[in-house]
Design a protein around this motif. Structure first.
Motif, PDB file in Angstrom:
ATOM      1  N   UNK A 169       0.829  -1.207   0.000  1.00 48.63           N
ATOM      2  CA  UNK A 169       0.000   0.000   0.000  1.00 48.63           C
ATOM      3  C   UNK A 169       0.863   1.258   0.000  1.00 48.63           C
ATOM      4  N   UNK A 170       2.178   1.097  -0.100  1.00 49.50           N
ATOM      5  CA  UNK A 170       3.155   2.200  -0.034  1.00 49.50           C
ATOM      6  C   UNK A 170       2.979   3.024   1.243  1.00 49.50           C
ATOM      7  N   UNK A 171       2.427   2.394   2.298  1.00 47.64           N
ATOM      8  CA  UNK A 171       2.307   3.082   3.576  1.00 47.64           C
ATOM      9  C   UNK A 171       3.655   3.054   4.301  1.00 47.64           C
TER      10      UNK A 171
ATOM     11  N   UNK C 168       4.444  15.748   2.502  1.00 41.78           N
ATOM     12  CA  UNK C 168       3.815  16.148   1.244  1.00 41.78           C
ATOM     13  C   UNK C 168       4.023  15.096   0.163  1.00 41.78           C
ATOM     14  N   UNK C 169       5.184  14.444   0.180  1.00 42.23           N
ATOM     15  CA  UNK C 169       5.447  13.409  -0.811  1.00 42.23           C
ATOM     16  C   UNK C 169       4.805  12.086  -0.409  1.00 42.23           C
ATOM     17  N   UNK C 170       4.051  12.074   0.704  1.00 33.94           N
ATOM     18  CA  UNK C 170       3.450  10.859   1.275  1.00 33.94           C
ATOM     19  C   UNK C 170       4.508   9.780   1.533  1.00 33.94           C
ATOM     20  N   UNK C 171       5.758  10.213   1.729  1.00 33.69           N
ATOM     21  CA  UNK C 171       6.794   9.238   2.060  1.00 33.69           C
ATOM     22  C   UNK C 171       6.692   8.884   3.546  1.00 33.69           C
ATOM     23  N   UNK C 172       6.670   9.912   4.404  1.00 31.69           N
ATOM     24  CA  UNK C 172       6.425   9.682   5.826  1.00 31.69           C
ATOM     25  C   UNK C 172       7.435   8.779   6.491  1.00 31.69           C
TER      26      UNK C 172
ATOM     27  N   UNK D 165      -5.386   8.669  10.149  1.00 34.90           N
ATOM     28  CA  UNK D 165      -5.133   9.695   9.130  1.00 34.90           C
ATOM     29  C   UNK D 165      -3.847   9.399   8.365  1.00 34.90           C
ATOM     30  N   UNK D 166      -2.784   9.089   9.100  1.00 32.34           N
ATOM     31  CA  UNK D 166      -1.496   8.812   8.457  1.00 32.34           C
ATOM     32  C   UNK D 166      -1.603   7.583   7.554  1.00 32.34           C
ATOM     33  N   UNK D 167      -2.452   6.628   7.924  1.00 36.19           N
ATOM     34  CA  UNK D 167      -2.610   5.429   7.108  1.00 36.19           C
ATOM     35  C   UNK D 167      -3.421   5.726   5.856  1.00 36.19           C
ATOM     36  N   UNK D 168      -4.512   6.480   6.023  1.00 36.02           N
ATOM     37  CA  UNK D 168      -5.369   6.767   4.876  1.00 36.02           C
ATOM     38  C   UNK D 168      -4.635   7.571   3.813  1.00 36.02           C
ATOM     39  N   UNK D 169      -3.749   8.472   4.243  1.00 39.80           N
ATOM     40  CA  UNK D 169      -2.998   9.263   3.274  1.00 39.80           C
ATOM     41  C   UNK D 169      -1.799   8.485   2.730  1.00 39.80           C
ATOM     42  N   UNK D 170      -1.665   7.210   3.122  1.00 39.72           N
ATOM     43  CA  UNK D 170      -0.520   6.355   2.758  1.00 39.72           C
ATOM     44  C   UNK D 170       0.800   7.006   3.159  1.00 39.72           C
ATOM     45  N   UNK D 171       0.760   7.873   4.172  1.00 38.11           N
ATOM     46  CA  UNK D 171       2.007   8.456   4.657  1.00 38.11           C
ATOM     47  C   UNK D 171       2.704   7.461   5.587  1.00 38.11           C
ATOM     48  N   UNK D 193      -8.613   1.219   1.800  1.00 38.87           N
ATOM     49  CA  UNK D 193      -9.399   2.448   1.655  1.00 38.87           C
ATOM     50  C   UNK D 193      -8.507   3.603   1.221  1.00 38.87           C
ATOM     51  N   UNK D 194      -7.311   3.667   1.811  1.00 37.14           N
ATOM     52  CA  UNK D 194      -6.391   4.742   1.461  1.00 37.14           C
ATOM     53  C   UNK D 194      -6.041   4.685  -0.022  1.00 37.14           C
ATOM     54  N   UNK D 195      -5.767   3.475  -0.525  1.00 39.95           N
ATOM     55  CA  UNK D 195      -5.470   3.331  -1.952  1.00 39.95           C
ATOM     56  C   UNK D 195      -6.653   3.788  -2.793  1.00 39.95           C
ATOM     57  N   UNK D 196      -7.866   3.400  -2.370  1.00 39.48           N
ATOM     58  CA  UNK D 196      -9.054   3.790  -3.133  1.00 39.48           C
ATOM     59  C   UNK D 196      -9.238   5.298  -3.087  1.00 39.48           C
ATOM     60  N   UNK D 197      -8.990   5.882  -1.922  1.00 35.80           N
ATOM     61  CA  UNK D 197      -9.099   7.342  -1.800  1.00 35.80           C
ATOM     62  C   UNK D 197      -8.131   8.019  -2.762  1.00 35.80           C
TER      63      UNK D 197
END
Lengths: 239, 239, 239, 239
Positions: A169-171, C168-172, D165-171, D193-197
């Motif tokens: 999921x690139x998380x 911002x890059x969703x790297x985190x 939040x951090x998971x949904x944004x894939x951060x 869900x994050x991927x779908x978002x």
């Protein structure tokens, strides 16, 4: 690859005949590998041998299929390797093989003459199944190499699956990461899969949306019917 | 930039003639930099000098090329810098140069008159190669600056490559992160590359999908042939 | 919002006249806030007062502009708030204001009658500038709230900028994360920006690709010219 | 699923009549669950029973609705389950139900005869609301299972929301991660869900961009009007 030479009728017949055996061999290979990795210490001597036999047998099927294809193509070996790069990689790394089972699932469903899913749904199902299988194979391999490594954070197979999900999921939480070279190599491959999965999800969503919009554009005022509250086009949403 | 003035025949001839020398100089530059960074302590005195010479020589070629282009364009220097912003950046940071080798690869393949890949495959190959080269250059630079930093988590070149992969895929585990200002600057650049890579992957996937769907729409019932189980359009999928 | 009522000529005149003052006020606000946050302890008494005055003065301009717009619209206040939700938010949180400067930049470039960028390049430049400004504002705010928090990992403004880029890059990476409620709220907003940035990048790349492909489709064989090695369409790639 | 059989008039009437009761039951279920999870220790005996009653009552409504639908469809139970997979999942996991409230919101707005949002804005609002509700439900569940787990990093409900939040944004910062099996299962669902978002955001942005470009292409020179500095098409940007 789109630039491979056209296939002859004999090749097509071979392809169709080998579809099921290859899928079975893939399943056997994956199962053998999984049992060997997951039940390492509990397995009796005979079980280990059985697993190894299943793995090698499945591999033999893959190699035989590859050789027959090479013969049927009528190409020189080196040229065949060049034009069938993916097939070659898959023969060397049969863990990537289970992907074939996906195409079998599609074929079976078609034979039963069930109504076909839309292209978007098929892309979703395809990429979902492919990614699950590859993620499972990657979790197995990483677990295999990490479990005994000093300083490793992946200690159980559950950890490995959790890590694979976060990677796909690139998380990338980073609470568990591979530390061995092989584990990291597998991880890089899995990241590439994650990017492709993301591409598939956003790509199919985007094209579905464009199509839905185009359709709504064409019938002005037609969107005012009873079912119009939900997004158009039959996308699998929660209802 | 799309708003640069049209190129004259002389400029085009220069571009074509310099293609190979520039690519060679880029490769020399990258190789020299890699050797200097990776073999710092083991290298004898002469080796260090050789690397430095290669780097400076390659740089001289870049600067010479830039100056000739400036002359041929007939523009005032400041205006040239403004309209050729990217070229200027690349002259100052030659590590971004290796990207040129990608376009050379394409050119060579075309000269051999091999069948061309589809646009999607070309975009994939292009972005894959570009990203690999930039990732390699970034890993080198980060390793160079981090290896002696106190409290750094990137200790070997392998760590640096692992970090670069996790960054490019926007996974970002965080087990290894640059801590020096220069390392972080490079990291931010690499994140931008990662976003662009993601854009390339999802963009090409999405447009391939739209095209595939449009084509299927146009020939109703035509998709029922023998090969229809797999997605249409010849996208490089696992087969 | 696309459903706001049509603007009258007087409103349009007001909009045009306020463009520059609002942008200047935004810049003043951001500068004042930045100085107050970054130079907290070194600043003499008078400097602090000056910053505060600049901030409040800029805010007064925003509120005045909002009230005039409300009057000109001829709507009841509550309805105006509902139809101009974004404007209302921006009046309450002027740090989101600097975004206005982006539109000014575009306007200035147009007045100088320079050749316009393509839509894709404009989207890239727009989202790049917007995201940079918002990232800077977020880094300031997070630094302001985190610097004295117990157990915080963000200790310097450099850390805060580094964290903002990774978000911002969703790297985190997670090497630095906000721990205070306000810091986390800002972080969630920044994540949303990151998603939008990703959408802008992949969206513009994807549409550029679709357009490029469509164009190539229409002129069959036309793509065989001299410049064909690079992707078509003038996308700003490394050259 | 797009391949479900056409609905009869009686089914449609049932659907319309149950829309409000189901949404109310969903809200009651979510509220009861939230109170039970968040106020575990402070709640008096009667409060706990009330919550449990509300939860079970709402569940009963869901099951009754499912059974009536099954009857009205005229299908055998097994076939109904197969063709209404999503409905079945939602009956078993009512926490996924709140999504229904989104469609109600849309319906209410339509009845008030307000001007409709464009498709893109609707997709944004839809996915935003859906994701918020699912994120809230996931944060509740994860908090419920993690709060007493040994070695857990998620200790308060605020932590849980921050993690969601951090998971949904894939951060995926990784400063807080679930450690229990149930928590991780929920996390994997949330990643999906994050991927779908992400797909929804990039998809709608991309299609909006394509449409905007096509429109600009059609009216050459028409884009030179007064409002042209901002991107065309009325996308909700900061103004």
């Amino acid at each position: 690859m789109s630039d491979r030479p056209p296939t002859s009728p004999r090749q097509e017949r071979w392809d169709r005949r080998m579809e099921v055996p290859l899928a079975v061999a893939s399943a056997v290979y994956l199962a053998g590998y999984a049992v060997r990795v997951l039940a390492r210490d509990q397995l009796p001597r005979a079980g280990v041998d059985l697993c190894l036999g299943a793995i090698l047998g499945a591999w033999a099927v893959f190699v035989a299929d590859y050789v027959v294809r090479l013969r049927l193509s009528g190409l020189r070996p080196l040229r065949f390797v060049r034009t069938h790069l993916l097939d070659t990689v898959v023969v060397l790394l049969p863990l990537l093989r289970p992907v074939r089972m996906v195409s079998l699932y599609d074929r079976v469903q078609r034979r039963r003459d069930e109504p076909r899913l839309s292209l978007y749904a098929r892309v979703m199902v395809y990429s979902g199944l492919t990614v699950s299988l590859l993620g499972f194979a990657a979790a197995l391999t990483v677990y295999h190499y990490e479990v005994d490594a000093p300083g490793a954070s992946i200690r159980t197979f559950g950890d490995s699956v959790w890590w694979a999900c976060a990677t796909l999921a690139t998380v990338g939480y980073g609470d568990m990461v591979p530390v061995t070279p092989v584990g990291r190599l597998v991880a890089v491959g899995l990241m590439a899969c994650g990017l492709a999965l993301l591409g598939a999800v956003t790509g199919s969503f985007s094209s579905w949306l464009i199509q839905a919009f185009t359709r709504e554009d064409e019938k002005p005022g037609g969107g005012r019917g009873g079912d119009e509250g939900r997004p158009p086009g039959g996308f699998p949403g929660a209802s």
